[in-house]
Design a protein around this motif. Sequence first.
Motif, PDB file in Angstrom:
ATOM      1  N   VAL A 121      -9.448   7.139   1.759  1.00 16.71           N
ATOM      2  CA  VAL A 121      -8.620   7.024   2.971  1.00 16.71           C
ATOM      3  C   VAL A 121      -9.217   7.873   4.094  1.00 16.71           C
ATOM      4  CG1 VAL A 121      -6.368   7.625   3.961  1.00 16.71           C
ATOM      5  CG2 VAL A 121      -6.488   6.424   1.768  1.00 16.71           C
TER       6      VAL A 121
ATOM      7  N   ARG B 158       2.026   2.263   5.842  1.00 17.29           N
ATOM      8  CA  ARG B 158       0.887   2.582   6.718  1.00 17.29           C
ATOM      9  C   ARG B 158      -0.179   1.496   6.600  1.00 17.29           C
ATOM     10  NH1 ARG B 158      -1.632   8.050   5.382  1.00 17.29           N
ATOM     11  NH2 ARG B 158      -3.075   7.418   7.031  1.00 17.29           N
ATOM     12  N   ALA B 159      -0.376   0.993   5.379  1.00 17.60           N
ATOM     13  CA  ALA B 159      -1.349  -0.080   5.185  1.00 17.60           C
ATOM     14  C   ALA B 159      -0.964  -1.314   5.997  1.00 17.60           C
ATOM     15  CB  ALA B 159      -1.462  -0.434   3.701  1.00 17.60           C
TER      16      ALA B 159
ATOM     17  N   ALA C 187       2.515   5.215   2.024  1.00 20.42           N
ATOM     18  CA  ALA C 187       1.141   4.711   2.084  1.00 20.42           C
ATOM     19  C   ALA C 187       1.119   3.199   2.294  1.00 20.42           C
ATOM     20  CB  ALA C 187       0.394   5.083   0.806  1.00 20.42           C
TER      21      ALA C 187
ATOM     22  N   LEU D 229      -5.345   2.506   1.489  1.00 23.30           N
ATOM     23  CA  LEU D 229      -3.925   2.893   1.448  1.00 23.30           C
ATOM     24  C   LEU D 229      -3.168   2.070   0.411  1.00 23.30           C
ATOM     25  CD1 LEU D 229      -3.298   3.331   5.268  1.00 23.30           C
ATOM     26  CD2 LEU D 229      -3.104   5.134   3.546  1.00 23.30           C
TER      27      LEU D 229
END
Length: 625
Positions: free
Chosen positions: A204, A242-243, A239, A220
């Motif tokens: 990441v 966010r991806a 995560a 992510l």
Amino acid sequence: MLAPALRSSALTREDELTLRAMLAEAALLQDDLDQAAASLGRTPDSFRDTVPPRRLATLWRLHGRLASARGDQSRAIALHGRALKQAEIAHDSRGIGLAHYELGQCYRKVGDMAIVREHITKAASALHAAGDRRHLALVHSLTSISHAQLGRYDEAMGALRQAERLASLVHADDVLATVCGNQANVMLFQHHYEQALALAERSVSLHKAHGSGHGLAVALATLGQICVRLGDLARAEEALHRALDVRSPIQFHETTGAVFDTLAQIHLIRGRYDTASDFLGRASDAYGAYGRQTSQWYQWSVRVLGARLALRRGALGEAVALADEIEHAAAPPLDALQATLIAAEALIAAGRNADAEHRLAAAADGLDPKSAPAAWGEYLRLRGLLHAQTGSPADAYHDFAQSATLLDLLGERYQSGLSHLALGRLVAETGARSVAERHLRKAHGIFEQLGAERDLTDTRAAEALLTNVGTGQYVISPADADDAIVRRIVDAAALPELLGRETAAALLEAAAADSSAVFVELPDGDVRIVASAGSDADTASALARSAAHGNAYGRGTMAVEPLGRDVDGARYGLVASPRPLGHPVMRRLRMIAAVARQGFALCAARERSAVPVDIALDRSLEPLP
């Protein structure tokens, strides 16, 4: 920097095409498909002038990459085929290698693994001859995940170490980020979740520094999957969302489907079945938009989760029907195995024990504990449920106990919680309060951390059994449990780490002892603890040293049985009991030692006969869950 030069009237035709290729390559590295298309312009078959084959190969390959990124794999394969033909005419080793590499990528996305292997092998040979370390690193990285999926972890890590070395030599941090992501996936397959987490975090970080939205989204997504396995669902959700925020047009649908798939897993664990169903539908839509062949390749996970969702909702007939559809549709082996286990669990819950036994027998035939240890742990729990329903509580106890031990060893927190719950419930029904409390307390802690409300409710119901009068049946190590104990040790011999733990546990339970250990006597006179039960590692080490020097165990008894040889020295099993051990108990301890001795010998023979590591290239997947 190069764009103004493209507008210069002084450019020759060759310089113009060179600049267009460079701009397109840069745009693709930044996930800017529109800019890449604008830079490339028309396909080379529309040119009226004569262009050298080497330049044509480059242009056809870039048009192929653009088509592949947009999800049109059939067109991409045709374009890369033209690139390969021109590179061969030009005798350009690098162009040949890159064309084969891109063709391998395309065929991977449509699931044709035999052709993938052929192209990747040719790509490696050509790129090595051309000295292209950057793309050779990508080839090695590409092959690694398939090795891991086949249980060939040494080969996978060997390929990744080579990829990491090559990428570092040319300072290709974007390639290094992909390599770290694939290393994280190999660790994930091996259930080494802490190492996988560290590698995913590094991937990441590198992708963020490079600015690749596609690479960062993939990293992510992998990080989210690892956090689910570790039981950190809050971080996993963070995560994964966010991806979704940083997705790029490249692999957009594939990444989206993978993220929604993992979010569905999270809500399935939490017992939020409507939300899980919604995410499954969105994952299926995302994969479906990626193309028919790719949809079929990626949707197996969605279909398996759909069957599991039906099971958790209590729709047992639907769960069996969905599982049957998966099996009959020629699913990949691991997905077919999961479907068989889901069907078996649904049949057990429905009281159809004969049908469930048939499904479990089918699962056992195709299940290798070494390559799929988590599935083996789930299988053992289901076999224990069947034994419990058919009046074999001692057999059920040993299956549940081995399942819990194995899943604890692997770090599979949710599945481990289910096995501890099954074990605690079984023992609670007999009235063995202390043992039941220990397992139910562990299950309660796991489910509370995960927020698994449905399973917490089941755990509280099992804890309520402790207020009732138990059956009084002794299931831990009754006099007639020899067959169950032997089977437990034999099953554990599939995994050396598990065999040590199960041997120590079996010795402890057979003697109703204070503690037990499996240890190795080292050449310098010290000892190394392989596994222990009933005590911590320091206490086990002290007991082993006492036994090695012939010291007594206070007012109790210390029994030591030989368990063959380890590479470092003689291996022994130790039992420390607060009371003298009678003949029946000693007979059982010697039986356990004899079976364990054979198991350790079998493990050693397997290690000696292991196929040596090579860098043969195989099928691969991008580092998505």
